[in-house]
Design a protein around this motif. Structure first.
Motif, PDB file in Angstrom:
ATOM      1  N   LEU A 296       0.700  -1.105  -0.006  1.00 39.53           N
ATOM      2  CA  LEU A 296       0.045   0.136   0.056  1.00 39.53           C
ATOM      3  C   LEU A 296       0.872   1.314   0.148  1.00 39.53           C
ATOM      4  CD1 LEU A 296      -2.362  -1.002   2.899  1.00 39.53           C
ATOM      5  CD2 LEU A 296      -2.795  -1.408   0.515  1.00 39.53           C
ATOM      6  N   ASN A 297       0.140   2.236  -0.458  1.00 36.01           N
ATOM      7  CA  ASN A 297       0.949   3.638  -0.388  1.00 36.01           C
ATOM      8  C   ASN A 297      -0.025   4.628   0.406  1.00 36.01           C
ATOM      9  OD1 ASN A 297       1.432   6.381  -1.950  1.00 36.01           O
ATOM     10  ND2 ASN A 297       3.236   5.530  -1.176  1.00 36.01           N
ATOM     11  N   VAL A 298       0.307   5.204   1.351  1.00 39.99           N
ATOM     12  CA  VAL A 298      -0.243   6.208   2.070  1.00 39.99           C
ATOM     13  C   VAL A 298       0.125   7.598   2.098  1.00 39.99           C
ATOM     14  CG1 VAL A 298      -1.122   6.664   4.609  1.00 39.99           C
ATOM     15  CG2 VAL A 298      -1.001   4.211   3.881  1.00 39.99           C
ATOM     16  N   THR A 299      -0.816   8.289   1.614  1.00 44.72           N
ATOM     17  CA  THR A 299      -0.458   9.922   1.368  1.00 44.72           C
ATOM     18  C   THR A 299      -1.336  10.491   2.439  1.00 44.72           C
ATOM     19  OG1 THR A 299      -0.484   9.462  -1.134  1.00 44.72           O
ATOM     20  CG2 THR A 299      -0.676  11.659   0.040  1.00 44.72           C
ATOM     21  N   LYS A 300      -0.528  11.218   3.238  1.00 35.34           N
ATOM     22  CA  LYS A 300      -1.091  11.781   4.392  1.00 35.34           C
ATOM     23  C   LYS A 300      -0.906  13.434   4.177  1.00 35.34           C
ATOM     24  CE  LYS A 300      -0.770  12.252   9.651  1.00 35.34           C
ATOM     25  NZ  LYS A 300      -2.069  11.732   9.763  1.00 35.34           N
ATOM     26  N   VAL A 301      -2.021  14.076   4.382  1.00 37.33           N
ATOM     27  CA  VAL A 301      -1.997  15.547   4.207  1.00 37.33           C
ATOM     28  C   VAL A 301      -2.640  16.247   5.503  1.00 37.33           C
ATOM     29  CG1 VAL A 301      -2.945  17.524   3.142  1.00 37.33           C
ATOM     30  CG2 VAL A 301      -2.287  15.303   1.837  1.00 37.33           C
ATOM     31  N   ASP A 302      -1.861  17.003   6.281  1.00 36.73           N
ATOM     32  CA  ASP A 302      -2.453  17.712   7.569  1.00 36.73           C
ATOM     33  C   ASP A 302      -2.098  19.045   7.300  1.00 36.73           C
ATOM     34  OD1 ASP A 302      -0.045  16.094   9.732  1.00 36.73           O
ATOM     35  OD2 ASP A 302       0.207  16.916   7.729  1.00 36.73           O
ATOM     36  N   GLY A 303      -2.726  19.706   8.035  1.00 35.46           N
ATOM     37  CA  GLY A 303      -2.500  21.432   7.993  1.00 35.46           C
ATOM     38  C   GLY A 303      -3.639  22.188   8.455  1.00 35.46           C
TER      39      GLY A 303
ATOM     40  N   SER B 157      -2.033  26.218   5.109  1.00 34.36           N
ATOM     41  CA  SER B 157      -0.640  25.532   5.040  1.00 34.36           C
ATOM     42  C   SER B 157      -0.912  24.046   5.316  1.00 34.36           C
ATOM     43  CB  SER B 157      -0.045  26.226   6.344  1.00 34.36           C
ATOM     44  OG  SER B 157       1.336  25.630   6.231  1.00 34.36           O
ATOM     45  N   PHE B 158      -0.401  23.199   4.368  1.00 32.39           N
ATOM     46  CA  PHE B 158      -0.821  21.820   4.608  1.00 32.39           C
ATOM     47  C   PHE B 158       0.752  20.986   4.032  1.00 32.39           C
ATOM     48  CE2 PHE B 158      -5.037  22.916   4.608  1.00 32.39           C
ATOM     49  CZ  PHE B 158      -5.692  22.273   5.031  1.00 32.39           C
ATOM     50  N   ASP B 159       1.021  20.158   4.792  1.00 30.92           N
ATOM     51  CA  ASP B 159       2.130  19.214   4.688  1.00 30.92           C
ATOM     52  C   ASP B 159       1.503  17.939   4.074  1.00 30.92           C
ATOM     53  OD1 ASP B 159       4.047  21.004   5.748  1.00 30.92           O
ATOM     54  OD2 ASP B 159       3.618  20.198   7.869  1.00 30.92           O
ATOM     55  N   VAL B 160       2.470  17.295   3.013  1.00 30.20           N
ATOM     56  CA  VAL B 160       1.896  16.300   2.543  1.00 30.20           C
ATOM     57  C   VAL B 160       3.303  14.955   2.790  1.00 30.20           C
ATOM     58  CG1 VAL B 160       1.700  15.050   0.107  1.00 30.20           C
ATOM     59  CG2 VAL B 160       0.840  17.288   0.726  1.00 30.20           C
ATOM     60  N   ASN B 161       2.966  14.023   3.278  1.00 36.57           N
ATOM     61  CA  ASN B 161       3.841  12.865   3.582  1.00 36.57           C
ATOM     62  C   ASN B 161       3.433  11.708   2.950  1.00 36.57           C
ATOM     63  OD1 ASN B 161       5.926  11.375   4.754  1.00 36.57           O
ATOM     64  ND2 ASN B 161       4.637  10.978   6.638  1.00 36.57           N
ATOM     65  N   SER B 162       4.447  11.040   2.101  1.00 33.45           N
ATOM     66  CA  SER B 162       3.803   9.859   1.550  1.00 33.45           C
ATOM     67  C   SER B 162       4.698   8.691   2.010  1.00 33.45           C
ATOM     68  CB  SER B 162       3.839   9.893   0.062  1.00 33.45           C
ATOM     69  OG  SER B 162       3.546   8.729  -0.637  1.00 33.45           O
ATOM     70  N   TYR B 163       4.140   7.603   2.377  1.00 29.14           N
ATOM     71  CA  TYR B 163       5.228   6.322   2.711  1.00 29.14           C
ATOM     72  C   TYR B 163       4.376   5.171   2.503  1.00 29.14           C
ATOM     73  CZ  TYR B 163       1.866   6.312   6.673  1.00 29.14           C
ATOM     74  OH  TYR B 163       0.455   6.267   7.332  1.00 29.14           O
ATOM     75  N   SER B 164       5.199   4.187   2.540  1.00 23.99           N
ATOM     76  CA  SER B 164       4.622   2.532   1.918  1.00 23.99           C
ATOM     77  C   SER B 164       4.374   1.872   3.107  1.00 23.99           C
ATOM     78  CB  SER B 164       5.840   2.232   1.165  1.00 23.99           C
ATOM     79  OG  SER B 164       6.884   1.976   1.736  1.00 23.99           O
ATOM     80  N   VAL B 165       3.488   0.976   2.903  1.00 21.14           N
ATOM     81  CA  VAL B 165       3.117   0.154   3.733  1.00 21.14           C
ATOM     82  C   VAL B 165       3.126  -1.491   3.142  1.00 21.14           C
ATOM     83  CG1 VAL B 165       1.196  -0.661   5.454  1.00 21.14           C
ATOM     84  CG2 VAL B 165       1.535   1.746   5.134  1.00 21.14           C
ATOM     85  N   ALA B 166       3.567  -2.316   4.023  1.00 23.90           N
ATOM     86  CA  ALA B 166       3.263  -3.752   3.401  1.00 23.90           C
ATOM     87  C   ALA B 166       2.579  -4.763   4.416  1.00 23.90           C
ATOM     88  CB  ALA B 166       4.879  -4.192   3.243  1.00 23.90           C
TER      89      ALA B 166
END
Length: 485
Positions: free
Chosen positions: A126-133, A171-180
């Motif tokens: 999976l790929n998780v894209t997290k947006v927070d701000g 103002s939002f930060d975008v962080n993407s990370y992978s999940v297995a």
């Protein structure tokens, strides 16, 4: 007698012996260096494949993602409430399956039953894209060049323009990370197989649907997570039970979850994106690949050999140079060294006509004269071998000490598979053009290479001796008498 005469003759003809030895030394040193660098290239490539393909994995089964339809959305969408209180923190996660098209989990068992398959394990990437701000509300101000009341009472200042909103925004930060998603019942094959748990512990069979996670060392360090702490993905809280360190290069996976939890997150119940396969015999990998493709239609089977063909970058370029140009150069230099050694030895024999003619007149047989010449040439070859091994080892040590960094890029294979998590195709990198890794080059010298060098030294000496021995065997005692002044 043979040894005494051999030593005396080599001492008398030091220059010729040294030239023969140095010529052979140059060729042997080049062979050692090129072979060592080639071995280092192979080791580097194996390191890349191990980290991206998987420890113990012989092949993976995936399915190419089908082309999106006309009505398919182009990418992730995020919706936020702009009417919320000022500076209120808002966060949203978008979880998407990565790699290829999702496969039914039942195919894992079907693949495992194919002839020649020792084990098969499914995994979900999976790929998780997290947006927070947050949003900041702007302030309305008059639009004239002179604000209301400017100049004091009686100054006649009035505001004439339309009000304007100044400040505010988002103002939002975008962080993407992978999940297995990992099959916790069999972790010897799959995403976690290429990593070592260096802190905490790994999953147990009882945690097949537990809200626990193992983090990669780099991801945990970047986000300052420690064993026992918790974090959230799409509102679900997970407890960190372990930190995994890749045994070779950096893995592309950040978070490992039990397979069922990953399926729930990705809305992919009973689905997997990659099936890791181990064959019963490494010699049957091609046959197993053919059997899976024949019996399970629509799938793409990728072996480590297929993956090796996709490695590019400076590592591939240097490997090609070492294996082609380097080896051919070594052969050319060796051939030249052998030829020069033979010609010099033959020439030396021509200048020793009186000596060998006299020895024959004293009773030496042609065979004894030939053995004397061959013995001198072999000793020169062995001296050249020792010098060549010393220079070759110095060259290999220099390469290892410098450790030049090479870049290896793993391009997408058939079906769009790129480097997968912890070693597999179908990971987050599958949606990228390549997965680049930096590898430090070494030049290991094996015992086989040293044995090859010794063999070349002896061979060079024998070739040179054969030239000279053949010439010496044709000499007659009368030749010596003709040259007596």
């Amino acid at each position: 007698m043979f040894g005494i005469y051999l030593k005396r003759e080599l001492s008398r003809r030091k220059k010729v012996a040294l030239v023969v030895a140095l010529g052979l030394a140059l060729g042997i040193a080049l062979v050692i260096t090129v072979n060592s660098v080639s071995a280092g290239m192979q080791k580097a490539q194996d390191k890349v494949l191990e980290s991206l393909y998987g420890l113990g994995t012989d092949m993976t089964v995936t399915k190419a993602r089908s082309a999106p339809g006309d009505n398919a959305s182009g990418g992730p969408r995020f919706e936020f409430d702009a009417q919320s209180d000022e500076d209120e923190e808002q966060s949203s996660d978008r979880v998407m399956t990565q790699g290829g098209e999702a496969l039914s989990a039942s195919l894992v068992e079907k693949v495992g039953k194919q002839s020649g398959v020792a084990n098969a394990v499914g995994a979900l990437t999976l790929n998780v894209t997290k947006v927070d701000g947050s949003f900041t509300q702007g302030q309305a101000q008059s639009g004239s060049g002179q604000s209301q009341g400017e100049g004091g009472p009686g100054a006649g200042g009035t505001s004439t323009g339309q009000p304007q909103v100044q400040g505010g925004g988002a103002s939002f930060d975008v962080n993407s990370y992978s999940v297995a998603g990992v099959d916790v019942t069999d972790q010897d094959l799959g995403p976690l197989a290429g990593s070592e748990i260096t802190s905490g512990k790994t999953f147990t069979t009882a945690q097949s649907n537990a809200k626990v996670a193992v983090l990669s060392k780099s991801y945990a360090k970047e986000n300052e997570y420690k064993v026992g702490e918790t974090f959230k993905i799409s509102g679900t809280k997970y407890t960190v039970i372990g930190i995994a360190t890749p045994e070779s290069s950096e893995s592309t996976t950040d978070v490992y979850l039990p397979l069922k939890q990953a399926q729930t997150l990705g809305d992919a119940k009973n689905k997997v994106t990659t099936i890791y396969v181990k064959a019963t015999d490494s010699q049957r990998i091609d046959a197993v690949k053919s059997a899976i493709q024949k019996n399970i239609s629509g799938t793409t089977v990728t072996t480590s050999a297929d993956l090796a063909d996709t490695v590019s970058g400076s590592l591939s370029t240097a490997s090609d140079l070492a294996s082609s140009v380097g080896k051919w150069l070594s052969i050319a230099v060796l051939a030249a060294a052998f030829l020069v050694a033979g010609l010099l030895t033959s020439s030396a024999v021509s200048r020793r006509v009186r000596e060998f003619g006299t020895l024959k007149a004293l009773g030496w047989t042609s065979g004894r004269v030939t053995r004397q010449v061959v013995g001198e040439a072999v000793v020169s070859g062995l001296v050249g071998g020792v010098l060549g091994i010393a220079v070759g080892l110095a060259g290999a040590y220099t390469v290892t000490a410098i450790s030049p960094t090479l870049e290896a890029e793993l391009g997408a294979t058939a079906g769009g598979m790129g480097g997968g998590p912890g070693g597999g195709m179908g990971g987050p990198a599958a949606q990228q053009s390549s997965n680049a890794l930096e590898i430090a080059l070494t030049a290991p010298v094996s015992a086989t290479t040293i044995a090859l060098a010794v063999g070349l030294a002896v061979t060079g000496g024998l070739i040179a001796g054969a030239f000279g021995g053949w010439r010496a065997s044709r000499l007659r005692p009368a030749d010596a008498l003709r040259r007596v002044e």
